[in-house]
Design an enzyme around this catalytic site. Structure first.
Site, mmCIF file in Angstrom:
data_model
loop_
_atom_site.group_PDB
_atom_site.id
_atom_site.type_symbol
_atom_site.label_atom_id
_atom_site.label_comp_id
_atom_site.label_asym_id
_atom_site.label_seq_id
_atom_site.Cartn_x
_atom_site.Cartn_y
_atom_site.Cartn_z
ATOM 1 N N ASP A 8 34.728 28.827 34.422
ATOM 2 C CA ASP A 8 35.882 29.562 34.705
ATOM 3 C C ASP A 8 36.879 28.558 35.619
ATOM 4 O O ASP A 8 36.461 28.225 36.555
ATOM 5 C CB ASP A 8 35.393 30.778 35.893
ATOM 6 C CG ASP A 8 34.213 31.398 35.214
ATOM 7 O OD1 ASP A 8 33.279 30.975 34.829
ATOM 8 O OD2 ASP A 8 34.343 32.657 35.505
ATOM 9 N N GLU A 39 39.594 33.113 32.697
ATOM 10 C CA GLU A 39 39.693 34.555 33.228
ATOM 11 C C GLU A 39 40.087 34.632 34.789
ATOM 12 O O GLU A 39 40.760 35.548 35.108
ATOM 13 C CB GLU A 39 38.468 35.339 32.874
ATOM 14 C CG GLU A 39 37.210 35.175 33.899
ATOM 15 C CD GLU A 39 36.853 36.531 34.292
ATOM 16 O OE1 GLU A 39 37.186 37.550 33.842
ATOM 17 O OE2 GLU A 39 35.850 36.323 35.219
ATOM 18 N N ASN A 40 40.062 33.489 35.354
ATOM 19 C CA ASN A 40 40.683 33.511 36.928
ATOM 20 C C ASN A 40 41.434 32.375 36.942
ATOM 21 O O ASN A 40 41.817 32.026 38.036
ATOM 22 C CB ASN A 40 39.264 33.112 37.926
ATOM 23 C CG ASN A 40 38.126 34.098 37.651
ATOM 24 O OD1 ASN A 40 36.902 33.775 37.455
ATOM 25 N ND2 ASN A 40 38.512 35.299 37.960
ATOM 26 N N HIS A 68 37.562 40.164 33.851
ATOM 27 C CA HIS A 68 39.038 40.204 34.575
ATOM 28 C C HIS A 68 40.078 40.146 33.405
ATOM 29 O O HIS A 68 41.140 39.639 33.685
ATOM 30 C CB HIS A 68 39.076 39.222 35.547
ATOM 31 C CG HIS A 68 38.323 39.533 37.166
ATOM 32 N ND1 HIS A 68 38.778 40.474 37.612
ATOM 33 C CD2 HIS A 68 37.174 38.803 37.633
ATOM 34 C CE1 HIS A 68 37.784 40.473 38.896
ATOM 35 N NE2 HIS A 68 36.952 39.557 38.481
ATOM 36 N N HIS A 154 28.901 36.526 29.784
ATOM 37 C CA HIS A 154 29.480 36.439 31.378
ATOM 38 C C HIS A 154 28.955 37.492 32.185
ATOM 39 O O HIS A 154 29.260 38.623 31.960
ATOM 40 C CB HIS A 154 31.108 36.684 31.145
ATOM 41 C CG HIS A 154 32.101 36.524 32.248
ATOM 42 N ND1 HIS A 154 32.468 35.155 32.466
ATOM 43 C CD2 HIS A 154 32.820 37.250 33.048
ATOM 44 C CE1 HIS A 154 33.339 35.408 33.601
ATOM 45 N NE2 HIS A 154 33.332 36.665 33.921
ATOM 46 N N HIS A 179 30.548 33.297 35.036
ATOM 47 C CA HIS A 179 30.843 34.508 36.100
ATOM 48 C C HIS A 179 30.634 34.182 37.774
ATOM 49 O O HIS A 179 31.505 34.532 38.440
ATOM 50 C CB HIS A 179 30.335 35.864 35.666
ATOM 51 C CG HIS A 179 30.610 37.025 36.483
ATOM 52 N ND1 HIS A 179 31.970 37.369 36.585
ATOM 53 C CD2 HIS A 179 29.934 37.817 37.249
ATOM 54 C CE1 HIS A 179 32.115 38.734 37.649
ATOM 55 N NE2 HIS A 179 30.709 38.683 37.863
ATOM 56 N N HIS A 181 30.639 31.314 39.201
ATOM 57 C CA HIS A 181 31.328 30.126 39.539
ATOM 58 C C HIS A 181 30.300 28.943 40.125
ATOM 59 O O HIS A 181 30.854 28.150 40.591
ATOM 60 C CB HIS A 181 32.422 30.449 40.707
ATOM 61 C CG HIS A 181 33.336 31.361 39.992
ATOM 62 N ND1 HIS A 181 34.811 31.456 40.649
ATOM 63 C CD2 HIS A 181 33.600 32.008 38.861
ATOM 64 C CE1 HIS A 181 35.499 32.168 39.807
ATOM 65 N NE2 HIS A 181 34.680 32.545 38.803
#
Length: 271
Positions: A8, A39-40, A68, A154, A179, A181
Site C-alpha cells: 500500500d 489505494e492509500n 478504499h 486485501h 491492507h 500496512h
C-alpha cells in the site's frame, strides 16, 4: 519471470518514493512486471486519477486498489479509462472496472493479476473471496495462456490471508496480502510452489502509525476521542513488498524475497 509487488502506497511520501526509485529498482533487479497497491496514495484514502497516472508513469505495470477503491470520486470513471488499474473482484456487483486481468509481461509471456477483499474483521460484508478467485484461476491455469499469476488478498486477518495462500497453492505463482500496512516475516514458497507473504507492508513513512502522523491516532487510543483527521506522515518512505521469480514453463515460484528499500527498514536487495 521476475515479479515485484509493492504494498500500500501511503500519501505523498509513498508516491515520491515510487516516483524517485521504482525505475532504478526495475533496471537494477531486471524486473519483468511490477504491481503496486495504490489505494492509500491520495491523502491516505483512495487513489485519484492523476496520482494513478503518476505511479504508472513511474514504472508500475498494474495498480491494485482495495476497500478504499473509490474514496476518490474521480476513480469511479477513471478506472474504466485505464485497464492497468484493478479493483477487488468481490467489491460490489455494480462496481466499475475489473477485478482481474491478463497482462503482457514481455517476450510473449502473460501474467494474470487478480485481487479480492477478505471478510474477517472488515467493515463491510464483501462476497466470498475464495469462490471469486477460484473462477479466475480456472479460467487462467498455470502452464496455459498465463505463464504466471499473482493473487492479492486485501484484508485484516492473517489467518484469512494464509488460508487464501494454501487455497491457491500450486495454482497461482504468488499470493500476497495487503491492507494492514505492517510487513510480516513469513515470506515462503508453499509446498506446491506458490510464493506467499501474509502482508507486504506499505510504501510510506514508518515513523508513523501505519503511515499516518502519530498525534491523532495516539490521541484516539489514549482518550477514545478524535480531534482531527488522520494525515499521512511525510518522512522518508520505505518501499516494502515482495520479489518473486517464477519458472516460465510451470508458473511455479523458484525464489521469494521480502523487499525493504530505503527509509527505516532497509535491507538487502534481489540480484
Amino acid at each position: 519471470m521476475r515479479i515485484l509487488f509493492l504494498g500500500d502506497v501511503v500519501g505523498r511520501a509513498g508516491r515520491a518514493a515510487i516516483i524517485e526509485r521504482l525505475q532504478t529498482l526495475r533496471d537494477a533487479w531486471k524486473i519483468d512486471f511490477v504491481v503496486v497497491n495504490g489505494e492509500n496514495a491520495t491523502g491516505g484514502m483512495g487513489l485519484s486519477g492523476g496520482h494513478a497516472k503518476a505511479l504508472l508513469d513511474a514504472g508500475a505495470d498494474c495498480l491494485t486498489l482495495g476497500d478504499h477503491a473509490f474514496d476518490q470520486r474521480d476513480m469511479l470513471s477513471y478506472i474504466d479509462q485505464d485497464s492497468r488499474i484493478i479493483r477487488p473482484l468481490n467489491f460490489a456487483k455494480d462496481a466499475p472496472g475489473r477485478g482481474a486481468r491478463l497482462f503482457d509481461a514481455g517476450r510473449g509471456r502473460k501474467i494474470l493479476v487478480a485481487q479480492v477483499l477478505g471478510q474477517v474483521f472488515m467493515k463491510r460484508p464483501f462476497d466470498d473471496p475464495f469462490s471469486a478467485i477460484e473462477a479466475e484461476l480456472k479460467k487462467h491455469p498455470l502452464g496455459g495462456i498465463a505463464q504466471a499469476s499473482l493473487v492479492e488478498i486485501h484484508c485484516e486477518a492473517t489467518s484469512e490471508k494464509m488460508g487464501m495462500g494454501h487455497w491457491c497453492d500450486g495454482r497461482a505463482s504468488m499470493v500476497v496480502g495487503t491492507h494492514t500496512h505492517i510487513p510480516t516475516g513469513d515470506a515462503q514458497i508453499l509446498p506446491k510452489g506458490t510464493a506467499f507473504q501474509s502482508d507486504a507492508g506499505m510504501c510510506g513513512d514508518y515513523n508513523s502509525v501505519i503511515g499516518m502522523e502519530k498525534d491523532e491516532p495516539m490521541r484516539r487510543f489514549i482518550t477514545g476521542m478524535g480531534k482531527g483527521r488522520f494525515t499521512p506522515a511525510t518522512g522518508e518512505a520505505t518501499l516494502s513488498g515482495l520479489f518473486v521469480e517464477t519458472d516460465d514453463r510451470t508458473g511455479k515460484a523458484t525464489t521469494v524475497k521480502m523487499i525493504r528499500d530505503g527509509g527505516r527498514l532497509e535491507q538487502s536487495h534481489p540480484v
